[in-house]
Design a protein around this motif. Sequence first.
Motif, PDB file in Angstrom:
ATOM      1  N   VAL A 107     -16.308   5.630  41.240  1.00  0.00           N
ATOM      2  CA  VAL A 107     -15.490   4.689  42.005  1.00  0.00           C
ATOM      3  C   VAL A 107     -14.790   5.376  43.173  1.00  0.00           C
ATOM      4  O   VAL A 107     -14.725   4.850  44.275  1.00  0.00           O
ATOM      5  N   GLY A 108     -14.292   6.578  42.922  1.00  0.00           N
ATOM      6  CA  GLY A 108     -13.545   7.303  43.931  1.00  0.00           C
ATOM      7  C   GLY A 108     -12.207   7.745  43.371  1.00  0.00           C
ATOM      8  O   GLY A 108     -11.827   7.377  42.259  1.00  0.00           O
ATOM      9  N   PRO A 109     -11.462   8.529  44.133  1.00  0.00           N
ATOM     10  CA  PRO A 109     -10.174   9.039  43.631  1.00  0.00           C
ATOM     11  C   PRO A 109      -9.180   7.905  43.398  1.00  0.00           C
ATOM     12  O   PRO A 109      -9.273   6.836  43.999  1.00  0.00           O
ATOM     13  N   ALA A 110      -8.236   8.168  42.518  1.00  0.00           N
ATOM     14  CA  ALA A 110      -7.223   7.164  42.189  1.00  0.00           C
ATOM     15  C   ALA A 110      -6.303   6.937  43.380  1.00  0.00           C
ATOM     16  O   ALA A 110      -5.842   7.900  44.009  1.00  0.00           O
ATOM     17  N   PRO A 111      -6.009   5.675  43.704  1.00  0.00           N
ATOM     18  CA  PRO A 111      -4.994   5.413  44.733  1.00  0.00           C
ATOM     19  C   PRO A 111      -3.653   5.998  44.298  1.00  0.00           C
ATOM     20  O   PRO A 111      -3.402   6.203  43.111  1.00  0.00           O
ATOM     21  N   GLU A 112      -2.797   6.252  45.242  1.00  0.00           N
ATOM     22  CA  GLU A 112      -1.482   6.847  44.959  1.00  0.00           C
ATOM     23  C   GLU A 112      -0.731   6.049  43.905  1.00  0.00           C
ATOM     24  O   GLU A 112      -0.551   4.832  44.032  1.00  0.00           O
ATOM     25  N   GLY A 113      -0.324   6.733  42.822  1.00  0.00           N
ATOM     26  CA  GLY A 113       0.457   6.101  41.774  1.00  0.00           C
ATOM     27  C   GLY A 113      -0.342   5.309  40.762  1.00  0.00           C
ATOM     28  O   GLY A 113       0.235   4.726  39.845  1.00  0.00           O
ATOM     29  N   ASN A 125     -13.535   4.555  24.670  1.00  0.00           N
ATOM     30  CA  ASN A 125     -14.644   3.883  25.349  1.00  0.00           C
ATOM     31  C   ASN A 125     -14.542   4.164  26.842  1.00  0.00           C
ATOM     32  O   ASN A 125     -13.827   3.481  27.575  1.00  0.00           O
ATOM     33  N   ASN A 126     -15.284   5.176  27.301  1.00  0.00           N
ATOM     34  CA  ASN A 126     -15.215   5.595  28.692  1.00  0.00           C
ATOM     35  C   ASN A 126     -16.431   5.166  29.497  1.00  0.00           C
ATOM     36  O   ASN A 126     -16.761   5.789  30.514  1.00  0.00           O
ATOM     37  N   ALA A 127     -17.105   4.092  29.055  1.00  0.00           N
ATOM     38  CA  ALA A 127     -18.193   3.520  29.847  1.00  0.00           C
ATOM     39  C   ALA A 127     -17.606   2.939  31.126  1.00  0.00           C
ATOM     40  O   ALA A 127     -16.530   2.329  31.115  1.00  0.00           O
ATOM     41  N   LEU A 128     -18.288   3.114  32.225  1.00  0.00           N
ATOM     42  CA  LEU A 128     -17.777   2.711  33.528  1.00  0.00           C
ATOM     43  C   LEU A 128     -17.318   1.252  33.586  1.00  0.00           C
ATOM     44  O   LEU A 128     -16.246   0.980  34.141  1.00  0.00           O
ATOM     45  N   PRO A 129     -18.059   0.273  33.023  1.00  0.00           N
ATOM     46  CA  PRO A 129     -17.589  -1.116  33.116  1.00  0.00           C
ATOM     47  C   PRO A 129     -16.267  -1.369  32.392  1.00  0.00           C
ATOM     48  O   PRO A 129     -15.624  -2.380  32.639  1.00  0.00           O
ATOM     49  N   ASN A 130     -15.863  -0.443  31.506  1.00  0.00           N
ATOM     50  CA  ASN A 130     -14.622  -0.617  30.758  1.00  0.00           C
ATOM     51  C   ASN A 130     -13.422   0.010  31.456  1.00  0.00           C
ATOM     52  O   ASN A 130     -12.302  -0.101  30.978  1.00  0.00           O
ATOM     53  N   LEU A 131     -13.649   0.669  32.596  1.00  0.00           N
ATOM     54  CA  LEU A 131     -12.588   1.419  33.259  1.00  0.00           C
ATOM     55  C   LEU A 131     -12.295   0.872  34.640  1.00  0.00           C
ATOM     56  O   LEU A 131     -13.190   0.397  35.346  1.00  0.00           O
ATOM     57  N   THR A 132     -11.043   0.956  35.019  1.00  0.00           N
ATOM     58  CA  THR A 132     -10.640   0.620  36.389  1.00  0.00           C
ATOM     59  C   THR A 132      -9.323   1.307  36.688  1.00  0.00           C
ATOM     60  O   THR A 132      -8.551   1.617  35.777  1.00  0.00           O
ATOM     61  N   TRP A 133      -9.079   1.594  37.960  1.00  0.00           N
ATOM     62  CA  TRP A 133      -7.770   2.096  38.351  1.00  0.00           C
ATOM     63  C   TRP A 133      -6.777   0.938  38.328  1.00  0.00           C
ATOM     64  O   TRP A 133      -7.117  -0.200  38.684  1.00  0.00           O
ATOM     65  N   GLY A 134      -5.549   1.201  37.920  1.00  0.00           N
ATOM     66  CA  GLY A 134      -4.527   0.168  37.902  1.00  0.00           C
ATOM     67  C   GLY A 134      -3.140   0.778  37.931  1.00  0.00           C
ATOM     68  O   GLY A 134      -2.968   1.991  37.815  1.00  0.00           O
ATOM     69  N   THR A 135      -2.159  -0.076  38.086  1.00  0.00           N
ATOM     70  CA  THR A 135      -0.772   0.386  38.113  1.00  0.00           C
ATOM     71  C   THR A 135      -0.280   0.635  36.690  1.00  0.00           C
ATOM     72  O   THR A 135      -0.888   0.185  35.717  1.00  0.00           O
TER      73      THR A 135
END
Length: 230
Positions: A107-113, A125-135
């Motif tokens: 996806v790319g580096p995590a946005p700030e914070g 469960n570290n499959a890509l569809p289960n992960l997203t960057w978030g606050t």
Amino acid sequence: MDHNEKRRASRQEDRAATTNSIHFTSSHSVEQWSAVPGYEGAYEVSDQGHVRSVDRRIVDSRGVRRTLQGRLLTPQVNAGGYLSVHLSRGGRGAHPPVHRLVLAAFVGPAPEGYETRHLDGDPANNALPNLTWGTHSENELDKFDHHTHPAQQSIHCPRGHTLRYGNLEPSHFRNRRRTCRACNAAKAWARYRGLTFGDPTVLDYARARYEDYIADPVAYIQWKLLVDLA
């Protein structure tokens, strides 16, 4: 639909889509690999959450050049159930969490914070569809949805009142928070009279409200109605 309900609906859609995506990926897709950022040419991570070293030429401590065979790395599990792996380059070792490696690579580096969200609540469960960057706030709300937030595990409030049914603040309970209704009533009563919450009179009031909320069947019915209206 209020703001909280919209956010809950959005997170539920995220998790439903995640479940479908994970099933499709594991059943029909070939595992995809990408270089680990910062460790290109040494390690790769897959969209299924696996990490491996790659074949590479090194100079050992005796000054001899030799080939290291690539292999699948065995992750370590921390107290929270999250997986990490040991990576080494230039004589320096690190233990990054696998979920961050997957997102950074695909996806790319995590946005700030921002931090990682596991949409199904399973930290392993570290499959890509289960992960997203978030606050951090989104992550905390996810914990309430997954029933893993520490506040949901509490049995008693700091004053010793049992956190169950009639003694749970209706509006907070509807939003999956567990707050002592008796203590909240006593705090409001204390503010009205210019008293502190630690005043013995206020504590007696809280105890009386607690007994009403827990023991009185009429009060329980009223609580159920308040939860429905909250």
